[in-house]
Design a protein around this motif. Structure first.
Motif, PDB file in Angstrom:
ATOM      1  N   ILE A  44     -14.482  46.465  12.282  1.00 42.09           N
ATOM      2  CA  ILE A  44     -13.141  46.104  11.785  1.00 42.09           C
ATOM      3  C   ILE A  44     -12.200  47.300  11.833  1.00 42.09           C
ATOM      4  N   PHE A  45     -12.709  48.475  11.464  1.00 43.18           N
ATOM      5  CA  PHE A  45     -11.877  49.676  11.473  1.00 43.18           C
ATOM      6  C   PHE A  45     -11.267  49.923  12.851  1.00 43.18           C
ATOM      7  N   TRP A  46     -12.071  49.811  13.906  1.00 45.90           N
ATOM      8  CA  TRP A  46     -11.567  50.099  15.249  1.00 45.90           C
ATOM      9  C   TRP A  46     -10.630  49.016  15.739  1.00 45.90           C
ATOM     10  N   TRP A  47     -10.835  47.780  15.302  1.00 43.59           N
ATOM     11  CA  TRP A  47      -9.862  46.727  15.601  1.00 43.59           C
ATOM     12  C   TRP A  47      -8.513  47.068  14.979  1.00 43.59           C
ATOM     13  N   VAL A  48      -8.536  47.445  13.709  1.00 38.85           N
ATOM     14  CA  VAL A  48      -7.292  47.779  12.998  1.00 38.85           C
ATOM     15  C   VAL A  48      -6.612  48.983  13.633  1.00 38.85           C
ATOM     16  N   ALA A  49      -7.394  49.974  14.062  1.00 37.20           N
ATOM     17  CA  ALA A  49      -6.826  51.167  14.687  1.00 37.20           C
ATOM     18  C   ALA A  49      -6.213  50.865  16.044  1.00 37.20           C
ATOM     19  N   PHE A  50      -6.775  49.888  16.764  1.00 42.96           N
ATOM     20  CA  PHE A  50      -6.299  49.617  18.120  1.00 42.96           C
ATOM     21  C   PHE A  50      -5.120  48.655  18.176  1.00 42.96           C
ATOM     22  N   ILE A  51      -5.075  47.668  17.300  1.00 39.17           N
ATOM     23  CA  ILE A  51      -4.076  46.588  17.398  1.00 39.17           C
ATOM     24  C   ILE A  51      -2.633  47.092  17.458  1.00 39.17           C
ATOM     25  N   PRO A  52      -2.211  48.086  16.646  1.00 38.91           N
ATOM     26  CA  PRO A  52      -0.815  48.545  16.762  1.00 38.91           C
ATOM     27  C   PRO A  52      -0.460  49.032  18.162  1.00 38.91           C
ATOM     28  N   PHE A  53      -1.380  49.703  18.834  1.00 39.66           N
ATOM     29  CA  PHE A  53      -1.112  50.183  20.193  1.00 39.66           C
ATOM     30  C   PHE A  53      -1.062  49.019  21.179  1.00 39.66           C
ATOM     31  N   GLY A 133     -20.420  44.917  26.796  1.00 43.37           N
ATOM     32  CA  GLY A 133     -19.726  45.057  25.528  1.00 43.37           C
ATOM     33  C   GLY A 133     -19.850  43.788  24.696  1.00 43.37           C
ATOM     34  N   GLY A 134     -18.857  43.539  23.851  1.00 39.94           N
ATOM     35  CA  GLY A 134     -18.908  42.356  22.990  1.00 39.94           C
ATOM     36  C   GLY A 134     -17.551  42.078  22.395  1.00 39.94           C
ATOM     37  N   LEU A 135     -17.474  40.998  21.630  1.00 39.31           N
ATOM     38  CA  LEU A 135     -16.207  40.617  21.011  1.00 39.31           C
ATOM     39  C   LEU A 135     -15.983  41.358  19.699  1.00 39.31           C
ATOM     40  N   THR A 136     -17.022  41.490  18.884  1.00 44.27           N
ATOM     41  CA  THR A 136     -16.844  42.226  17.627  1.00 44.27           C
ATOM     42  C   THR A 136     -16.594  43.711  17.887  1.00 44.27           C
ATOM     43  N   THR A 137     -17.151  44.230  18.975  1.00 44.87           N
ATOM     44  CA  THR A 137     -16.979  45.648  19.311  1.00 44.87           C
ATOM     45  C   THR A 137     -15.830  45.877  20.294  1.00 44.87           C
ATOM     46  N   LEU A 138     -15.068  44.836  20.582  1.00 46.49           N
ATOM     47  CA  LEU A 138     -13.969  44.963  21.542  1.00 46.49           C
ATOM     48  C   LEU A 138     -12.923  45.973  21.070  1.00 46.49           C
ATOM     49  N   GLY A 139     -12.656  46.009  19.762  1.00 49.26           N
ATOM     50  CA  GLY A 139     -11.687  46.965  19.243  1.00 49.26           C
ATOM     51  C   GLY A 139     -12.110  48.398  19.498  1.00 49.26           C
ATOM     52  N   ALA A 140     -13.394  48.681  19.277  1.00 49.64           N
ATOM     53  CA  ALA A 140     -13.908  50.042  19.508  1.00 49.64           C
ATOM     54  C   ALA A 140     -13.903  50.385  20.987  1.00 49.64           C
ATOM     55  N   ASN A 141     -14.353  49.448  21.825  1.00 49.99           N
ATOM     56  CA  ASN A 141     -14.381  49.703  23.256  1.00 49.99           C
ATOM     57  C   ASN A 141     -12.975  49.867  23.825  1.00 49.99           C
ATOM     58  N   ALA A 142     -12.042  49.053  23.328  1.00 47.42           N
ATOM     59  CA  ALA A 142     -10.659  49.150  23.799  1.00 47.42           C
ATOM     60  C   ALA A 142     -10.025  50.462  23.345  1.00 47.42           C
ATOM     61  N   PHE A 143     -10.340  50.905  22.140  1.00 49.55           N
ATOM     62  CA  PHE A 143      -9.776  52.166  21.648  1.00 49.55           C
ATOM     63  C   PHE A 143     -10.210  53.322  22.541  1.00 49.55           C
ATOM     64  N   SER A 144     -11.475  53.325  22.959  1.00 47.37           N
ATOM     65  CA  SER A 144     -11.981  54.452  23.769  1.00 47.37           C
ATOM     66  C   SER A 144     -11.541  54.355  25.221  1.00 47.37           C
ATOM     67  N   MET A 145     -11.640  53.165  25.831  1.00 51.98           N
ATOM     68  CA  MET A 145     -11.374  53.056  27.263  1.00 51.98           C
ATOM     69  C   MET A 145      -9.934  52.686  27.590  1.00 51.98           C
ATOM     70  N   ALA A 146      -9.338  51.785  26.793  1.00 51.08           N
ATOM     71  CA  ALA A 146      -7.993  51.305  27.103  1.00 51.08           C
ATOM     72  C   ALA A 146      -6.896  52.126  26.442  1.00 51.08           C
ATOM     73  N   LEU A 147      -7.259  52.958  25.461  1.00 45.94           N
ATOM     74  CA  LEU A 147      -6.244  53.763  24.778  1.00 45.94           C
ATOM     75  C   LEU A 147      -6.493  55.264  24.943  1.00 45.94           C
ATOM     76  N   ALA A 148      -7.643  55.750  24.467  1.00 41.69           N
ATOM     77  CA  ALA A 148      -7.898  57.195  24.494  1.00 41.69           C
ATOM     78  C   ALA A 148      -7.906  57.745  25.911  1.00 41.69           C
ATOM     79  N   GLY A 149      -8.609  57.076  26.818  1.00 40.39           N
ATOM     80  CA  GLY A 149      -8.665  57.533  28.200  1.00 40.39           C
ATOM     81  C   GLY A 149      -7.286  57.597  28.852  1.00 40.39           C
ATOM     82  N   PRO A 150      -6.496  56.510  28.810  1.00 39.11           N
ATOM     83  CA  PRO A 150      -5.146  56.556  29.381  1.00 39.11           C
ATOM     84  C   PRO A 150      -4.234  57.584  28.727  1.00 39.11           C
ATOM     85  N   VAL A 151      -4.337  57.783  27.413  1.00 42.62           N
ATOM     86  CA  VAL A 151      -3.498  58.793  26.745  1.00 42.62           C
ATOM     87  C   VAL A 151      -3.803  60.177  27.304  1.00 42.62           C
ATOM     88  N   VAL A 152      -5.093  60.507  27.400  1.00 41.91           N
ATOM     89  CA  VAL A 152      -5.483  61.811  27.936  1.00 41.91           C
ATOM     90  C   VAL A 152      -5.025  61.943  29.389  1.00 41.91           C
TER      91      VAL A 152
END
Length: 255
Positions: A44-53, A133-152
Motif C-alpha cells: 500500500i505504501f508504494w501505491w500511495v507513493a507512486f499515484i501522485p506521479f 510482477g503482480g497487481l498488489t506489487t504494481l505500485g512498488a514495481n512502477a515506482f522503481s521502473m516507471a518512476l525512479a529509472g526515468p527520473v535518473v
C-alpha cells in the motif's frame, strides 16, 4: 547510402533483441516483485507513493497529445520499446533473473512524468499477460521502473548535455543508469520490507542488490548501446518528430 545505414542499424537492433531472447530462461523469477511477496503495508505504501506521479504523468501526456498530436507515434514507440525490453528475462548467477527496462529512451524523449504512465501500463500488461510482477506489487514495481529509472535517466541526460553537449554519450549513459537505478530502488524496497536479522536494512540491501548486480551491469551497457542505435535510426527517419521533441523539451526546461 541511406538504405545501407538503415539496414545496418536494423541488423544491430535485431542482434540485441536476439541476444536478449536467446538468453531468456524457460523458468525463472523476474526482477519485478511478484504477486503477494511484499507485506500488505509496504504494498500500500508504494501505491500511495507512486499515484501522485501517475496523475502528474497523465496531465503531461494530455498536454503532449493536445499541443503536438504528431508525437503520438513517438509515445507509442517509447511504450513499445519499454514493453519489449522489460519482458525479456536474463538468467542471473544467483538463480534469479534480470532484464533490461527500456525506460531510458522515453525519459530522454519526453521526460520522467509521461514515462510514469507508459511504464506502469507496461507493468500492468506484463502482470496480467505474462505473470511478471503482480497487481498488489504494481505500485512498488512502477515506482522503481516507471518512476525512479526515468527520473535518473532524464536528469543524467540533461546534466551531460549541459556539461559536454555529446548527445550520443548522454543517451547511452542515461539509458544505462536508468536501468541500473531501477534495480537499486527495487533492492531498497525489498530491504525495507525484509531487513536482515544481522545487519538490518543495510545488510539486506547488499544481499538483494548482489542478486542482480553481476548480470545487470552488462545488461545496462547493452541497453545503453541499443538505445543509441534506436536514436540513430530516429535521426535518419523521424527527423521532423525529433525536432518537435527538442522544441517541446526546451519549452519544458524554460517553464
Amino acid at each position: 547510402m541511406k538504405r545501407k545505414k538503415w539496414m545496418s542499424t536494423l541488423l544491430l537492433v535485431l542482434g540485441f533483441v536476439l541476444y536478449f531472447s536467446v538468453n531468456e530462461p524457460e523458468s525463472a523469477y523476474a526482477m519485478h516483485i511478484m504477486e503477494g511477496f511484499l507485506p500488505m503495508g509496504w504494498a500500500i505504501f508504494w501505491w500511495v507513493a507512486f499515484i501522485p506521479f501517475f496523475v502528474l504523468g497523465l496531465r503531461a501526456l494530455r498536454k503532449i497529445t493536445k499541443e503536438t498530436p504528431e508525437l503520438k507515434i513517438m509515445l507509442g514507440l517509447a511504450g513499445a520499446f519499454t514493453f519489449v525490453l522489460s519482458a525479456l528475462k536474463i538468467p542471473s548467477v544467483t538463480g534469479s533473473s534480470s532484464h533490461p527496462t527500456g525506460t531510458g529512451l522515453g525519459a530522454v524523449m519526453f521526460g520522467p512524468l509521461p514515462m510514469s504512465v507508459l511504464g506502469s501500463i507496461v507493468l500492468l500488461f506484463q502482470a496480467v499477460l505474462l505473470a511478471h510482477g503482480g497487481l498488489t506489487t504494481l505500485g512498488a514495481n512502477a515506482f522503481s521502473m516507471a518512476l525512479a529509472g526515468p527520473v535518473v535517466g532524464y536528469y543524467v541526460y540533461r546534466w551531460m548535455m549541459n556539461a559536454s553537449g555529446k548527445q550520443k554519450l548522454a543517451i547511452f549513459t542515461a539509458a544505462a543508469l536508468a536501468d541500473l537505478s531501477t534495480y537499486v530502488v527495487t533492492s531498497l524496497q525489498l530491504a525495507l520490507a525484509f531487513p536482515a536479522e544481522q545487519g538490518g536494512i543495510a545488510a539486506s540491501f547488499l544481499k538483494f542488490g548482489g542478486i542482480f548486480a553481476i548480470t545487470q551491469i552488462p545488461l545496462a551497457i547493452s541497453e545503453g548501446l541499443l538505445t543509441v542505435l534506436i536514436w540513430n535510426w530516429l535521426q535518419s527517419y523521424s527527423t521532423n518528430e525529433l525536432a518537435l521533441l527538442q522544441r517541446q523539451m526546451k519549452g519544458v526546461k524554460e517553464s
